[in-house]
Scaffold this motif. Structure first.
Motif, PDB file in Angstrom:
ATOM      1  N   GLN A   1       0.833  -1.210   0.000  1.00 45.98           N
ATOM      2  CA  GLN A   1       0.000   0.000   0.000  1.00 45.98           C
ATOM      3  C   GLN A   1       0.865   1.256   0.000  1.00 45.98           C
ATOM      4  OE1 GLN A   1      -2.683   0.288   3.314  1.00 45.98           O
ATOM      5  NE2 GLN A   1      -3.732   2.059   2.467  1.00 45.98           N
ATOM      6  N   ALA A   2       1.930   1.252   0.788  1.00 51.06           N
ATOM      7  CA  ALA A   2       2.783   2.443   0.897  1.00 51.06           C
ATOM      8  C   ALA A   2       3.516   2.736  -0.397  1.00 51.06           C
ATOM      9  CB  ALA A   2       3.788   2.256   2.038  1.00 51.06           C
ATOM     10  N   MET A   3       3.793   1.712  -1.177  1.00 49.96           N
ATOM     11  CA  MET A   3       4.602   1.899  -2.380  1.00 49.96           C
ATOM     12  C   MET A   3       3.771   1.957  -3.670  1.00 49.96           C
ATOM     13  SD  MET A   3       7.764  -0.516  -1.265  1.00 49.96           S
ATOM     14  CE  MET A   3       8.756  -0.111  -2.684  1.00 49.96           C
ATOM     15  N   THR A   4       2.451   1.837  -3.551  1.00 51.58           N
ATOM     16  CA  THR A   4       1.588   1.893  -4.723  1.00 51.58           C
ATOM     17  C   THR A   4       1.508   3.322  -5.242  1.00 51.58           C
ATOM     18  OG1 THR A   4       0.268   0.034  -3.971  1.00 51.58           O
ATOM     19  CG2 THR A   4      -0.755   1.491  -5.553  1.00 51.58           C
ATOM     20  N   ARG A   5       1.674   3.470  -6.530  1.00 52.50           N
ATOM     21  CA  ARG A   5       1.583   4.792  -7.146  1.00 52.50           C
ATOM     22  C   ARG A   5       0.112   5.134  -7.333  1.00 52.50           C
ATOM     23  NH1 ARG A   5       5.697   6.866 -11.320  1.00 52.50           N
ATOM     24  NH2 ARG A   5       6.976   7.660  -9.646  1.00 52.50           N
ATOM     25  N   ASN A   6      -0.392   5.904  -6.417  1.00 48.68           N
ATOM     26  CA  ASN A   6      -1.781   6.349  -6.463  1.00 48.68           C
ATOM     27  C   ASN A   6      -1.811   7.726  -5.834  1.00 48.68           C
ATOM     28  OD1 ASN A   6      -4.508   6.551  -6.722  1.00 48.68           O
ATOM     29  ND2 ASN A   6      -4.998   5.077  -5.122  1.00 48.68           N
ATOM     30  N   ARG A   7      -1.173   8.671  -6.484  1.00 48.84           N
ATOM     31  CA  ARG A   7      -0.966   9.994  -5.927  1.00 48.84           C
ATOM     32  C   ARG A   7      -1.962  10.984  -6.497  1.00 48.84           C
ATOM     33  NH1 ARG A   7       1.932   7.896  -2.074  1.00 48.84           N
ATOM     34  NH2 ARG A   7       4.005   7.290  -2.657  1.00 48.84           N
ATOM     35  N   ASP A   8      -2.230  12.030  -5.746  1.00 48.29           N
ATOM     36  CA  ASP A   8      -3.073  13.108  -6.251  1.00 48.29           C
ATOM     37  C   ASP A   8      -2.211  14.073  -7.071  1.00 48.29           C
ATOM     38  OD1 ASP A   8      -1.583  14.512  -4.404  1.00 48.29           O
ATOM     39  OD2 ASP A   8      -3.236  14.872  -3.031  1.00 48.29           O
TER      40      ASP A   8
END
Length: 100
Positions: free
Chosen positions: A80-87
């Motif tokens: 979860q911490a390393m998943t690319r799901n940025r605003d």
């Protein structure tokens, strides 16, 4: 994991810290090794990886299952911490950027 539950929180912040709650749930010896070995393993991982790592052994009776829940929870937390799901702003940090 069966009857065991461990809550895992981590922050890949560059600031190492480690906390293990309810270690007394672990038997003194697991698979022929002292349970303190596991505390030292997770602590070394947190400090070498420069992350905040909090493990809360919530409940369980079998030491193997407790450690299994901690390891599986850690793997999921890393994912979860390393998943690319940025605003649109990029890095999810109150500081605006991570320490290098």
């Amino acid at each position: 994991m069966d009857e065991a539950l461990c809550d895992v929180s981590l922050d890949l912040s560059g600031r190492p810290y480690f906390l293990l709650l309810n270690q007394e749930l672990l038997p003194p010896v697991i698979a022929g090794e002292e349970s303190d070995l596991w505390r030292e393993f997770f602590k070394s991982l947190a400090f070498s990886g420069r992350m905040n790592l909090h493990l809360n052994l919530a409940y369980g009776k079998n030491g193997h299952h407790l450690l299994e829940s901690a390891c599986k929870g850690l793997g999921l937390a890393f994912k979860q911490a390393m998943t690319r799901n940025r605003d649109a702003d990029g890095v999810l940090s109150t500081k605006g950027s991570l320490d290098a």
